[in-house]
Motif scaffolding. Structure first.
Motif, PDB file in Angstrom:
ATOM      1  N   LEU A 145       1.819   0.067  -4.958  1.00 16.44           N
ATOM      2  CA  LEU A 145       0.431   0.529  -5.512  1.00 16.44           C
ATOM      3  C   LEU A 145      -0.086   0.109  -6.836  1.00 16.44           C
ATOM      4  O   LEU A 145      -1.038  -0.244  -7.025  1.00 16.44           O
ATOM      5  CB  LEU A 145       0.515   2.179  -5.256  1.00 16.44           C
ATOM      6  CG  LEU A 145       0.786   2.779  -4.264  1.00 16.44           C
ATOM      7  CD1 LEU A 145       1.121   4.443  -4.414  1.00 16.44           C
ATOM      8  CD2 LEU A 145      -0.457   2.806  -3.188  1.00 16.44           C
ATOM      9  N   LEU A 167      -7.095  -3.902   2.035  1.00 15.02           N
ATOM     10  CA  LEU A 167      -8.074  -2.598   2.543  1.00 15.02           C
ATOM     11  C   LEU A 167      -8.828  -2.783   3.949  1.00 15.02           C
ATOM     12  O   LEU A 167      -9.165  -1.716   4.453  1.00 15.02           O
ATOM     13  CB  LEU A 167      -9.069  -2.218   1.320  1.00 15.02           C
ATOM     14  CG  LEU A 167      -8.107  -1.636   0.005  1.00 15.02           C
ATOM     15  CD1 LEU A 167      -9.073  -1.401  -0.998  1.00 15.02           C
ATOM     16  CD2 LEU A 167      -7.642  -0.204   0.235  1.00 15.02           C
ATOM     17  N   LEU A 207      -7.013   5.299  -0.335  1.00 10.55           N
ATOM     18  CA  LEU A 207      -6.243   4.406  -1.034  1.00 10.55           C
ATOM     19  C   LEU A 207      -6.956   3.960  -2.253  1.00 10.55           C
ATOM     20  O   LEU A 207      -6.434   3.763  -2.992  1.00 10.55           O
ATOM     21  CB  LEU A 207      -5.787   3.320   0.066  1.00 10.55           C
ATOM     22  CG  LEU A 207      -4.815   2.307  -0.628  1.00 10.55           C
ATOM     23  CD1 LEU A 207      -3.566   2.868  -1.150  1.00 10.55           C
ATOM     24  CD2 LEU A 207      -4.598   1.099   0.360  1.00 10.55           C
ATOM     25  N   THR A 231      -3.061   5.566   4.996  1.00 10.30           N
ATOM     26  CA  THR A 231      -3.598   4.737   5.864  1.00 10.30           C
ATOM     27  C   THR A 231      -5.330   4.576   5.878  1.00 10.30           C
ATOM     28  O   THR A 231      -5.723   3.677   6.666  1.00 10.30           O
ATOM     29  CB  THR A 231      -2.960   4.856   7.214  1.00 10.30           C
ATOM     30  OG1 THR A 231      -3.438   6.222   7.812  1.00 10.30           O
ATOM     31  CG2 THR A 231      -1.723   4.657   7.391  1.00 10.30           C
ATOM     32  N   PRO A 253      -8.526   3.645   4.016  1.00 19.51           N
ATOM     33  CA  PRO A 253      -8.720   3.021   2.744  1.00 19.51           C
ATOM     34  C   PRO A 253      -9.721   3.443   1.766  1.00 19.51           C
ATOM     35  O   PRO A 253      -9.388   3.114   0.583  1.00 19.51           O
ATOM     36  CB  PRO A 253      -9.424   1.810   3.584  1.00 19.51           C
ATOM     37  CG  PRO A 253     -10.063   2.182   4.999  1.00 19.51           C
ATOM     38  CD  PRO A 253      -9.102   3.148   5.532  1.00 19.51           C
ATOM     39  N   LEU A 312      -3.150  -0.345   8.044  1.00 20.38           N
ATOM     40  CA  LEU A 312      -2.417  -0.193   6.973  1.00 20.38           C
ATOM     41  C   LEU A 312      -1.281   0.676   7.731  1.00 20.38           C
ATOM     42  O   LEU A 312      -1.420   1.566   8.544  1.00 20.38           O
ATOM     43  CB  LEU A 312      -3.117   0.806   6.025  1.00 20.38           C
ATOM     44  CG  LEU A 312      -4.014   0.097   5.096  1.00 20.38           C
ATOM     45  CD1 LEU A 312      -4.812   1.294   4.108  1.00 20.38           C
ATOM     46  CD2 LEU A 312      -3.598  -1.129   4.211  1.00 20.38           C
ATOM     47  N   GLN A 357      -7.349  -6.935  -2.833  1.00 19.50           N
ATOM     48  CA  GLN A 357      -7.553  -5.559  -2.407  1.00 19.50           C
ATOM     49  C   GLN A 357      -8.400  -5.563  -1.311  1.00 19.50           C
ATOM     50  O   GLN A 357      -8.090  -4.827  -0.501  1.00 19.50           O
ATOM     51  CB  GLN A 357      -8.282  -4.929  -3.879  1.00 19.50           C
ATOM     52  CG  GLN A 357      -7.333  -4.705  -4.802  1.00 19.50           C
ATOM     53  CD  GLN A 357      -7.996  -3.842  -5.945  1.00 19.50           C
ATOM     54  OE1 GLN A 357      -8.736  -3.068  -5.697  1.00 19.50           O
ATOM     55  NE2 GLN A 357      -7.305  -4.303  -7.265  1.00 19.50           N
ATOM     56  N   LEU A 386      -0.937  -3.373  -6.283  1.00 23.41           N
ATOM     57  CA  LEU A 386      -2.181  -3.539  -5.800  1.00 23.41           C
ATOM     58  C   LEU A 386      -3.429  -3.110  -6.549  1.00 23.41           C
ATOM     59  O   LEU A 386      -4.419  -3.729  -6.320  1.00 23.41           O
ATOM     60  CB  LEU A 386      -2.165  -2.832  -4.505  1.00 23.41           C
ATOM     61  CG  LEU A 386      -3.522  -2.836  -3.250  1.00 23.41           C
ATOM     62  CD1 LEU A 386      -3.705  -4.095  -3.139  1.00 23.41           C
ATOM     63  CD2 LEU A 386      -3.280  -1.942  -2.159  1.00 23.41           C
ATOM     64  N   HIS A 418       0.708  -1.164  -0.070  1.00 24.10           N
ATOM     65  CA  HIS A 418      -0.008   0.127   0.074  1.00 24.10           C
ATOM     66  C   HIS A 418       0.880   1.259  -0.166  1.00 24.10           C
ATOM     67  O   HIS A 418       0.116   2.188  -0.204  1.00 24.10           O
ATOM     68  CB  HIS A 418      -0.982   0.061   1.295  1.00 24.10           C
ATOM     69  CG  HIS A 418      -0.076   0.222   2.439  1.00 24.10           C
ATOM     70  ND1 HIS A 418       0.399  -0.864   3.149  1.00 24.10           N
ATOM     71  CD2 HIS A 418      -0.005   1.354   3.298  1.00 24.10           C
ATOM     72  CE1 HIS A 418       0.886  -0.421   4.301  1.00 24.10           C
ATOM     73  NE2 HIS A 418       0.853   0.938   4.320  1.00 24.10           N
TER      74      HIS A 418
END
Length: 262
Positions: free
Chosen positions: A154, A169, A187, A182, A184, A173, A165, A157, A148
């Motif tokens: 990245l 998630l 992200l 961190t 989700p 994180l 994923q 992922l 992550h």
């Protein structure tokens, strides 16, 4: 007498419910970057097996070459194991195809160049080129890292199966710096951007003062096989310009891999 021998051979298995193979693997897994050399007692403790079992199995591994024993009595991973591991097709074929492009990318930038693949919920670095002027990074060839935070992570992922994923998630994180994502929800937005733009940018998420720009390496069917990145000093870095270089190199590697995977 025969009964006593049978009990001796199988005593650890009967007590611990573990096979000989699992004990051997536990011995090898006891080593880490932080603990590359271990005494026999440390090996036994970290592997969760008896000292006598550790002694027998370590001796067998040393005889084959998977372990080496120094003059101080400490054990370390042997060269024979590295020789076998280097034959792993995902690493060997990929590295051979990618190396000319990694070298060109380094010569143009003199920054860290990294190549990684996804292994479960983590990534594994299969190659890396660095120089004296390159910014220090936390990665090493053969090392694992979270997906992550890094540029290559990245990318991997963003193109991982949905279940991978969701598992990541849905888990805590880790924050490597105060810039690590961190959240989700945030992200998910970043991963969508990676898929849309074709590259990822990790700005100070792992190492303060660095920026990582990464792109996917695809197979003939469009499947993402690996990720390539440049990790540069953040001062003066232009992610869009770096992304163009990285994407060009990644496409070159993909073309080089096509005859192998096609």
């Amino acid at each position: 007498m025969k009964v006593e021998v049978a009990v001796h051979v199988d005593d650890d298995r009967a007590v611990q419910g573990r096979s000989v193979t699992s004990k051997v693997l536990a011995l090898l897994d006891a080593f880490s970057p932080a603990c590359p050399e271990l005494t026999l007692s440390e090996l036994a403790r970290r592997a969760g097996i008896s000292l006598s079992t550790a002694h027998r199995r370590a001796a067998e591994l040393a005889e084959w070459g998977a372990l080496e024993r120094g003059q101080d009595g400490r054990y370390r991973i042997g060269l024979r194991l590295w020789e076998v591991a280097s034959l792993a097709p995902r690493g060997l074929v990929l590295r051979e195809a990618a190396m000319p492009f990694l070298e060109d990318l380094y010569e143009v930038t003199h920054e860290n160049v990294q190549l990684a693949v996804r292994e479960g919920l983590e990534l594994v670095f299969v190659e890396r080129i660095t120089g004296r002027r390159a910014i220090p990074v936390l990665t090493r060839v053969g090392g694992r890292f979270a997906l992550h935070a890094t540029g290559v992570g990245l990318v991997l992922l963003a193109h991982a199966p949905a279940e991978v994923q969701e598992e990541i998630l849905g888990s805590p994180l880790r924050a490597y710096t105060d810039r690590t994502i961190t959240d989700p929800v945030r992200l998910r937005e970043v991963l969508a951007s990676v898929r849309r733009t074709g590259y990822a940018v990790s700005d100070g998420q792992v190492t303060v003062g660095s920026v990582s720009v990464a792109a996917p390496i695809t197979g003939p069917d469009g499947t993402v096989l690996a990720a390539l990145s440049l990790v540069a000093h953040a001062d003066g870095a232009q992610p869009a310009a770096l992304a163009q270089l990285v994407r060009t190199a990644a496409r070159g590697i993909a073309r080089a891999l096509t005859p192998v995977h096609g």
